[in-house]
Design a protein around this motif. Structure first.
Motif, PDB file in Angstrom:
ATOM      1  N   HIS A   1       0.576  10.422  -2.118  1.00 59.87           N
ATOM      2  CA  HIS A   1       1.240   9.725  -1.213  1.00 59.87           C
ATOM      3  C   HIS A   1       1.457  11.080  -0.972  1.00 59.87           C
ATOM      4  CE1 HIS A   1       2.612   7.615   2.303  1.00 59.87           C
ATOM      5  NE2 HIS A   1       4.315   6.836   1.297  1.00 59.87           N
ATOM      6  N   CYS A   2       2.898  10.749  -2.081  1.00 58.78           N
ATOM      7  CA  CYS A   2       3.953  11.570  -1.946  1.00 58.78           C
ATOM      8  C   CYS A   2       3.823  13.126  -1.700  1.00 58.78           C
ATOM      9  CB  CYS A   2       5.283  11.829  -3.657  1.00 58.78           C
ATOM     10  SG  CYS A   2       5.960   9.452  -3.888  1.00 58.78           S
ATOM     11  N   GLU A   3       3.249  13.876  -2.302  1.00 60.87           N
ATOM     12  CA  GLU A   3       2.366  15.340  -2.017  1.00 60.87           C
ATOM     13  C   GLU A   3       1.820  15.147  -0.554  1.00 60.87           C
ATOM     14  OE1 GLU A   3      -0.238  16.041  -4.601  1.00 60.87           O
ATOM     15  OE2 GLU A   3       1.014  16.294  -6.546  1.00 60.87           O
ATOM     16  N   ALA A   4       1.828  14.220  -0.250  1.00 59.26           N
ATOM     17  CA  ALA A   4       1.101  14.258   0.930  1.00 59.26           C
ATOM     18  C   ALA A   4       1.961  14.008   1.844  1.00 59.26           C
ATOM     19  CB  ALA A   4       0.204  13.585   1.738  1.00 59.26           C
ATOM     20  N   LEU A   5       3.020  13.794   2.399  1.00 62.56           N
ATOM     21  CA  LEU A   5       4.382  13.712   2.562  1.00 62.56           C
ATOM     22  C   LEU A   5       5.117  14.946   2.466  1.00 62.56           C
ATOM     23  CD1 LEU A   5       5.852   9.725   1.713  1.00 62.56           C
ATOM     24  CD2 LEU A   5       4.730  10.571   3.944  1.00 62.56           C
ATOM     25  N   LEU A   6       5.400  15.282   1.505  1.00 66.70           N
ATOM     26  CA  LEU A   6       6.115  16.379   1.248  1.00 66.70           C
ATOM     27  C   LEU A   6       5.197  17.747   1.874  1.00 66.70           C
ATOM     28  CD1 LEU A   6       7.017  16.250  -2.579  1.00 66.70           C
ATOM     29  CD2 LEU A   6       8.797  16.172  -0.792  1.00 66.70           C
ATOM     30  N   LYS A   7       3.975  17.693   1.734  1.00 65.80           N
ATOM     31  CA  LYS A   7       3.525  18.752   2.030  1.00 65.80           C
ATOM     32  C   LYS A   7       3.664  18.488   3.833  1.00 65.80           C
ATOM     33  CE  LYS A   7      -0.700  20.804   1.429  1.00 65.80           C
ATOM     34  NZ  LYS A   7      -1.799  21.108   0.655  1.00 65.80           N
TER      35      LYS A   7
ATOM     36  N   ALA B   1       0.582  -0.908   0.024  1.00 61.59           N
ATOM     37  CA  ALA B   1       0.089   0.356  -0.043  1.00 61.59           C
ATOM     38  C   ALA B   1       1.223   1.224   0.214  1.00 61.59           C
ATOM     39  CB  ALA B   1      -0.934   0.000   1.674  1.00 61.59           C
ATOM     40  N   ALA B   2       0.385   2.309  -1.023  1.00 64.88           N
ATOM     41  CA  ALA B   2       1.247   3.618  -0.216  1.00 64.88           C
ATOM     42  C   ALA B   2       1.634   4.219   0.674  1.00 64.88           C
ATOM     43  CB  ALA B   2       1.177   4.570  -1.405  1.00 64.88           C
ATOM     44  N   GLY B   3       0.668   4.014   1.119  1.00 65.19           N
ATOM     45  CA  GLY B   3       0.576   4.932   3.152  1.00 65.19           C
ATOM     46  C   GLY B   3       1.842   3.950   3.702  1.00 65.19           C
ATOM     47  N   ASP B   4       2.301   2.950   3.130  1.00 61.55           N
ATOM     48  CA  ASP B   4       3.307   2.326   3.823  1.00 61.55           C
ATOM     49  C   ASP B   4       4.268   2.106   3.434  1.00 61.55           C
ATOM     50  OD1 ASP B   4       1.300   1.028   5.198  1.00 61.55           O
ATOM     51  OD2 ASP B   4       0.771  -0.863   4.848  1.00 61.55           O
ATOM     52  N   LEU B   5       4.832   2.786   2.148  1.00 63.85           N
ATOM     53  CA  LEU B   5       5.591   3.778   1.902  1.00 63.85           C
ATOM     54  C   LEU B   5       6.495   4.378   2.476  1.00 63.85           C
ATOM     55  CD1 LEU B   5       5.338   2.538  -2.086  1.00 63.85           C
ATOM     56  CD2 LEU B   5       6.976   0.805   0.327  1.00 63.85           C
ATOM     57  N   PRO B   6       7.776   5.123   2.698  1.00 62.28           N
ATOM     58  CA  PRO B   6       7.965   6.225   2.949  1.00 62.28           C
ATOM     59  C   PRO B   6       8.896   6.728   1.363  1.00 62.28           C
ATOM     60  CG  PRO B   6      10.194   4.435   2.990  1.00 62.28           C
ATOM     61  CD  PRO B   6       8.890   3.595   2.440  1.00 62.28           C
ATOM     62  N   PHE B   7       9.239   8.302   1.388  1.00 65.22           N
ATOM     63  CA  PHE B   7       9.333   8.882   0.238  1.00 65.22           C
ATOM     64  C   PHE B   7       9.743   8.806  -0.588  1.00 65.22           C
ATOM     65  CE2 PHE B   7      10.649  12.312  -1.495  1.00 65.22           C
ATOM     66  CZ  PHE B   7       9.324  13.235  -2.260  1.00 65.22           C
ATOM     67  N   GLU B   8      10.676   7.929  -0.054  1.00 60.40           N
ATOM     68  CA  GLU B   8      12.308   7.481  -0.979  1.00 60.40           C
ATOM     69  C   GLU B   8      11.209   6.500  -1.938  1.00 60.40           C
ATOM     70  OE1 GLU B   8      12.998   8.112   1.288  1.00 60.40           O
ATOM     71  OE2 GLU B   8      13.914   9.817   1.799  1.00 60.40           O
ATOM     72  N   LYS B   9      10.772   5.419  -1.595  1.00 64.75           N
ATOM     73  CA  LYS B   9      10.691   4.331  -2.282  1.00 64.75           C
ATOM     74  C   LYS B   9       9.244   4.233  -2.819  1.00 64.75           C
ATOM     75  CE  LYS B   9      11.693  -0.259  -1.916  1.00 64.75           C
ATOM     76  NZ  LYS B   9      13.475   0.045  -2.591  1.00 64.75           N
ATOM     77  N   ALA B  10       8.613   5.475  -2.472  1.00 59.73           N
ATOM     78  CA  ALA B  10       7.601   5.532  -3.431  1.00 59.73           C
ATOM     79  C   ALA B  10       7.340   6.176  -4.522  1.00 59.73           C
ATOM     80  CB  ALA B  10       6.098   6.540  -2.619  1.00 59.73           C
TER      81      ALA B  10
ATOM     82  N   GLU C   1      -2.833   4.003 -12.459  1.00 60.58           N
ATOM     83  CA  GLU C   1      -3.861   4.030 -11.594  1.00 60.58           C
ATOM     84  C   GLU C   1      -2.257   4.112 -10.141  1.00 60.58           C
ATOM     85  OE1 GLU C   1      -6.155   1.327 -11.679  1.00 60.58           O
ATOM     86  OE2 GLU C   1      -7.246   2.648 -13.228  1.00 60.58           O
ATOM     87  N   ARG C   2      -2.108   3.018 -10.487  1.00 60.60           N
ATOM     88  CA  ARG C   2      -0.811   2.884  -9.111  1.00 60.60           C
ATOM     89  C   ARG C   2      -0.488   4.398  -8.948  1.00 60.60           C
ATOM     90  NH1 ARG C   2       0.592   0.721  -4.300  1.00 60.60           N
ATOM     91  NH2 ARG C   2       3.490   0.302  -4.343  1.00 60.60           N
ATOM     92  N   GLY C   3       0.327   4.308 -10.054  1.00 59.44           N
ATOM     93  CA  GLY C   3       1.198   6.054  -9.906  1.00 59.44           C
ATOM     94  C   GLY C   3       0.294   7.457  -9.644  1.00 59.44           C
ATOM     95  N   GLU C   4      -0.684   7.240  -9.525  1.00 57.84           N
ATOM     96  CA  GLU C   4      -1.247   8.750  -9.122  1.00 57.84           C
ATOM     97  C   GLU C   4      -2.228   7.880  -7.765  1.00 57.84           C
ATOM     98  OE1 GLU C   4      -3.644  10.476 -10.505  1.00 57.84           O
ATOM     99  OE2 GLU C   4      -2.310  11.330 -11.972  1.00 57.84           O
ATOM    100  N   VAL C   5      -2.015   7.536  -6.732  1.00 55.79           N
ATOM    101  CA  VAL C   5      -2.080   7.169  -5.937  1.00 55.79           C
ATOM    102  C   VAL C   5      -0.629   7.352  -5.143  1.00 55.79           C
ATOM    103  CG1 VAL C   5      -1.721   5.053  -3.791  1.00 55.79           C
ATOM    104  CG2 VAL C   5      -3.702   5.058  -5.661  1.00 55.79           C
TER     105      VAL C   5
ATOM    106  N   GLN D   1       8.994   4.146  -7.270  1.00 55.34           N
ATOM    107  CA  GLN D   1       8.781   3.489  -7.199  1.00 55.34           C
ATOM    108  C   GLN D   1       7.433   4.362  -8.546  1.00 55.34           C
ATOM    109  OE1 GLN D   1       5.138   0.747  -5.264  1.00 55.34           O
ATOM    110  NE2 GLN D   1       7.168  -0.027  -4.109  1.00 55.34           N
ATOM    111  N   LEU D   2       7.183   5.357  -8.447  1.00 54.79           N
ATOM    112  CA  LEU D   2       6.528   6.650  -9.724  1.00 54.79           C
ATOM    113  C   LEU D   2       8.018   6.795 -10.876  1.00 54.79           C
ATOM    114  CD1 LEU D   2       4.198   8.446  -9.901  1.00 54.79           C
ATOM    115  CD2 LEU D   2       4.774   9.636  -8.420  1.00 54.79           C
ATOM    116  N   GLU D   3       8.768   6.246 -10.505  1.00 56.41           N
ATOM    117  CA  GLU D   3       9.550   6.849 -11.362  1.00 56.41           C
ATOM    118  C   GLU D   3       9.385   5.648 -12.718  1.00 56.41           C
ATOM    119  OE1 GLU D   3      13.051   7.871  -9.521  1.00 56.41           O
ATOM    120  OE2 GLU D   3      12.673   9.806  -9.520  1.00 56.41           O
ATOM    121  N   GLU D   4       9.863   4.638 -12.000  1.00 59.81           N
ATOM    122  CA  GLU D   4       9.313   3.350 -12.618  1.00 59.81           C
ATOM    123  C   GLU D   4       8.609   3.331 -13.743  1.00 59.81           C
ATOM    124  OE1 GLU D   4      10.373  -0.159 -14.722  1.00 59.81           O
ATOM    125  OE2 GLU D   4      11.416   1.170 -13.341  1.00 59.81           O
ATOM    126  N   ILE D   5       6.949   4.250 -13.257  1.00 55.86           N
ATOM    127  CA  ILE D   5       5.943   3.734 -13.621  1.00 55.86           C
ATOM    128  C   ILE D   5       6.402   4.179 -14.850  1.00 55.86           C
ATOM    129  CG2 ILE D   5       3.602   4.593 -13.488  1.00 55.86           C
ATOM    130  CD1 ILE D   5       3.833   3.157 -10.926  1.00 55.86           C
TER     131      ILE D   5
END
Length: 86
Positions: A54-60, A11-20, A46-50, A23-27
């Motif tokens: 998640h990354c935006e929320a962690l940055l905020k 789940a995206a919510g379980d990932l630290p920023f760097e890992k998320a 769709e996974r990329g959107e999630v 994954q987004l860059e790979e997508i």
């Protein structure tokens, strides 16, 4: 003997920023190559959107924790105040 099962992404919510972000860059790389079947493209998009949300929320959250040092009239540190991000 176990049947092979498709790998389930955490789940995206379980990932630290760097890992998320990784994954987004790979997508993005996979979608830009254009060699992914349509059904899979939709699923990874769709996974990329999630992951993006998640990354935006962690940055905020990180930005909200950053503080700036306030200086007194003599130029010496006096305290801290929230960082004005505007």
């Amino acid at each position: 003997m176990s049947a092979s099962r498709p790998e389930v992404a955490p789940a995206a919510g379980d990932l630290p920023f760097e890992k998320a972000l990784e994954q987004l860059e790979e997508i993005v790389r996979r979608l830009e190559r254009g060699d992914v079947p349509l059904d899979e493209s939709v699923a990874i998009y769709e996974r990329g959107e999630v992951l993006k949300k998640h990354c935006e929320a962690l940055l905020k959250r990180a930005e909200a924790r950053i503080q700036r040092i306030t200086l007194g009239s003599d130029g010496r540190p006096e305290g801290v105040a929230p960082l004005d991000m505007s």
